[in-house]
Design a protein around this motif. Structure first.
Motif, mmCIF file in Angstrom:
data_model
loop_
_atom_site.group_PDB
_atom_site.id
_atom_site.type_symbol
_atom_site.label_atom_id
_atom_site.label_comp_id
_atom_site.label_asym_id
_atom_site.label_seq_id
_atom_site.Cartn_x
_atom_site.Cartn_y
_atom_site.Cartn_z
ATOM 1 N N SER A 2 32.011 87.188 7.113
ATOM 2 C CA SER A 2 33.047 86.163 7.212
ATOM 3 C C SER A 2 33.833 86.327 8.514
ATOM 4 O O SER A 2 33.938 87.422 9.060
ATOM 5 N N MET A 3 34.383 85.221 8.976
ATOM 6 C CA MET A 3 35.179 85.211 10.192
ATOM 7 C C MET A 3 36.527 85.896 9.927
ATOM 8 O O MET A 3 37.105 85.715 8.863
ATOM 9 N N PRO A 4 37.010 86.700 10.859
ATOM 10 C CA PRO A 4 38.319 87.328 10.665
ATOM 11 C C PRO A 4 39.412 86.276 10.485
ATOM 12 O O PRO A 4 39.296 85.161 10.973
ATOM 13 N N GLN A 5 40.470 86.656 9.803
ATOM 14 C CA GLN A 5 41.586 85.733 9.606
ATOM 15 C C GLN A 5 42.249 85.337 10.917
ATOM 16 O O GLN A 5 42.603 84.199 11.113
ATOM 17 N N LEU A 6 42.437 86.312 11.795
ATOM 18 C CA LEU A 6 43.064 86.041 13.086
ATOM 19 C C LEU A 6 42.017 86.100 14.186
ATOM 20 O O LEU A 6 41.170 86.984 14.198
ATOM 21 N N GLN A 7 42.111 85.172 15.108
ATOM 22 C CA GLN A 7 41.217 85.145 16.263
ATOM 23 C C GLN A 7 42.087 85.114 17.512
ATOM 24 O O GLN A 7 43.066 84.363 17.570
ATOM 25 N N TYR A 8 41.723 85.921 18.482
ATOM 26 C CA TYR A 8 42.400 85.927 19.782
ATOM 27 C C TYR A 8 41.419 85.410 20.823
ATOM 28 O O TYR A 8 40.257 85.800 20.836
ATOM 29 N N TYR A 9 41.888 84.497 21.673
ATOM 30 C CA TYR A 9 41.042 83.857 22.671
ATOM 31 C C TYR A 9 41.683 83.930 24.050
ATOM 32 O O TYR A 9 42.892 83.694 24.179
ATOM 33 N N PRO A 10 40.866 84.186 25.093
ATOM 34 C CA PRO A 10 41.387 84.047 26.453
ATOM 35 C C PRO A 10 41.508 82.555 26.785
ATOM 36 O O PRO A 10 40.716 81.744 26.310
ATOM 37 N N VAL A 11 42.513 82.210 27.563
ATOM 38 C CA VAL A 11 42.742 80.825 27.971
ATOM 39 C C VAL A 11 42.866 80.788 29.489
ATOM 40 O O VAL A 11 43.764 81.425 30.063
ATOM 41 N N ARG A 12 41.945 80.055 30.139
ATOM 42 C CA ARG A 12 41.972 79.928 31.601
ATOM 43 C C ARG A 12 43.103 78.983 31.992
ATOM 44 O O ARG A 12 43.242 77.905 31.433
ATOM 45 N N GLU A 13 43.886 79.410 32.975
ATOM 46 C CA GLU A 13 45.008 78.607 33.454
ATOM 47 C C GLU A 13 44.960 78.518 34.976
ATOM 48 O O GLU A 13 44.589 79.476 35.638
ATOM 49 N N THR A 14 45.323 77.372 35.502
ATOM 50 C CA THR A 14 45.537 77.235 36.939
ATOM 51 C C THR A 14 47.041 77.112 37.128
ATOM 52 O O THR A 14 47.668 76.179 36.626
ATOM 53 N N LEU A 15 47.612 78.085 37.802
ATOM 54 C CA LEU A 15 49.063 78.178 37.955
ATOM 55 C C LEU A 15 49.442 78.083 39.427
ATOM 56 O O LEU A 15 48.589 78.162 40.309
ATOM 57 N N PHE A 16 50.729 77.940 39.692
ATOM 58 C CA PHE A 16 51.220 77.856 41.057
ATOM 59 C C PHE A 16 52.200 78.998 41.310
ATOM 60 O O PHE A 16 53.116 79.232 40.521
ATOM 61 N N SER A 17 52.000 79.704 42.400
ATOM 62 C CA SER A 17 52.911 80.771 42.811
ATOM 63 C C SER A 17 53.830 80.229 43.902
ATOM 64 O O SER A 17 53.365 79.887 44.993
ATOM 65 N N ALA A 18 55.130 80.156 43.597
ATOM 66 C CA ALA A 18 56.096 79.696 44.587
ATOM 67 C C ALA A 18 56.181 80.669 45.756
ATOM 68 O O ALA A 18 56.330 80.263 46.911
ATOM 69 N N GLU A 19 56.074 81.971 45.449
ATOM 70 C CA GLU A 19 56.142 83.000 46.504
ATOM 71 C C GLU A 19 55.013 82.848 47.507
ATOM 72 O O GLU A 19 55.223 82.907 48.714
ATOM 73 N N ALA A 20 53.784 82.692 46.986
ATOM 74 C CA ALA A 20 52.621 82.586 47.866
ATOM 75 C C ALA A 20 52.393 81.154 48.333
ATOM 76 O O ALA A 20 51.652 80.922 49.291
ATOM 77 N N GLY A 21 53.004 80.188 47.642
ATOM 78 C CA GLY A 21 52.822 78.785 48.010
ATOM 79 C C GLY A 21 51.429 78.274 47.743
ATOM 80 O O GLY A 21 50.934 77.397 48.447
ATOM 81 N N THR A 22 50.789 78.835 46.714
ATOM 82 C CA THR A 22 49.402 78.452 46.434
ATOM 83 C C THR A 22 49.120 78.492 44.935
ATOM 84 O O THR A 22 49.856 79.098 44.164
ATOM 85 N N ARG A 23 48.035 77.859 44.563
ATOM 86 C CA ARG A 23 47.580 77.904 43.171
ATOM 87 C C ARG A 23 46.691 79.134 42.967
ATOM 88 O O ARG A 23 46.066 79.609 43.908
ATOM 89 N N TYR A 24 46.645 79.608 41.734
ATOM 90 C CA TYR A 24 45.768 80.724 41.406
ATOM 91 C C TYR A 24 45.291 80.572 39.970
ATOM 92 O O TYR A 24 45.893 79.874 39.163
ATOM 93 N N VAL A 25 44.178 81.222 39.654
ATOM 94 C CA VAL A 25 43.617 81.196 38.304
ATOM 95 C C VAL A 25 44.015 82.480 37.598
ATOM 96 O O VAL A 25 43.883 83.574 38.143
ATOM 97 N N SER A 26 44.531 82.316 36.399
ATOM 98 C CA SER A 26 44.911 83.448 35.568
ATOM 99 C C SER A 26 44.422 83.175 34.148
ATOM 100 O O SER A 26 43.968 82.072 33.840
ATOM 101 N N PHE A 27 44.533 84.180 33.297
ATOM 102 C CA PHE A 27 44.089 84.044 31.915
ATOM 103 C C PHE A 27 45.204 84.481 30.982
ATOM 104 O O PHE A 27 45.776 85.553 31.142
ATOM 105 N N GLY A 28 45.525 83.609 30.043
ATOM 106 C CA GLY A 28 46.474 83.922 29.001
ATOM 107 C C GLY A 28 45.722 84.279 27.735
ATOM 108 O O GLY A 28 44.491 84.264 27.703
#
Length: 80
Positions: A2-28
């Motif tokens: 059976s599938m576990p009750q709780l599932q944890y998943y990585p989530v791909r995000e494209t974010l913006f860094s004000a310091e670097a002035g650029t977008r970057y890919v991160s995972f939540g």
């Protein structure tokens, strides 16, 4: 098997860094309870830019059925 009750998943995000002035890919991380019809119990954004690391956390948290009340602490501890 059976599938576990709780599932944890990585989530791909494209974010913006004000310091670097650029977008970057991160995972939540998302915590879900699919058997209970709950698409999201908790979400922690921008955990790491290392997809393999975040996938490893998701797998470990799912396997050990980490309680959502310990989710943030477990993520923070893994970053130390």
């Amino acid at each position: 098997v059976s599938m576990p009750q709780l599932q944890y998943y990585p989530v791909r995000e494209t974010l913006f860094s004000a310091e670097a002035g650029t977008r970057y890919v991160s995972f939540g991380l998302r915590c879900c309870a699919p058997e209970q019809g709950v698409p999201q119990l908790a979400f922690i954004p921008d955990v790491s830019c290392d997809e393999i690391f975040v996938r490893g956390l998701a797998d470990r948290f799912t396997r050990h059925q980490l309680s959502p009340c310990h989710f943030l602490d477990a993520v923070l501890d893994s970053l130390c």
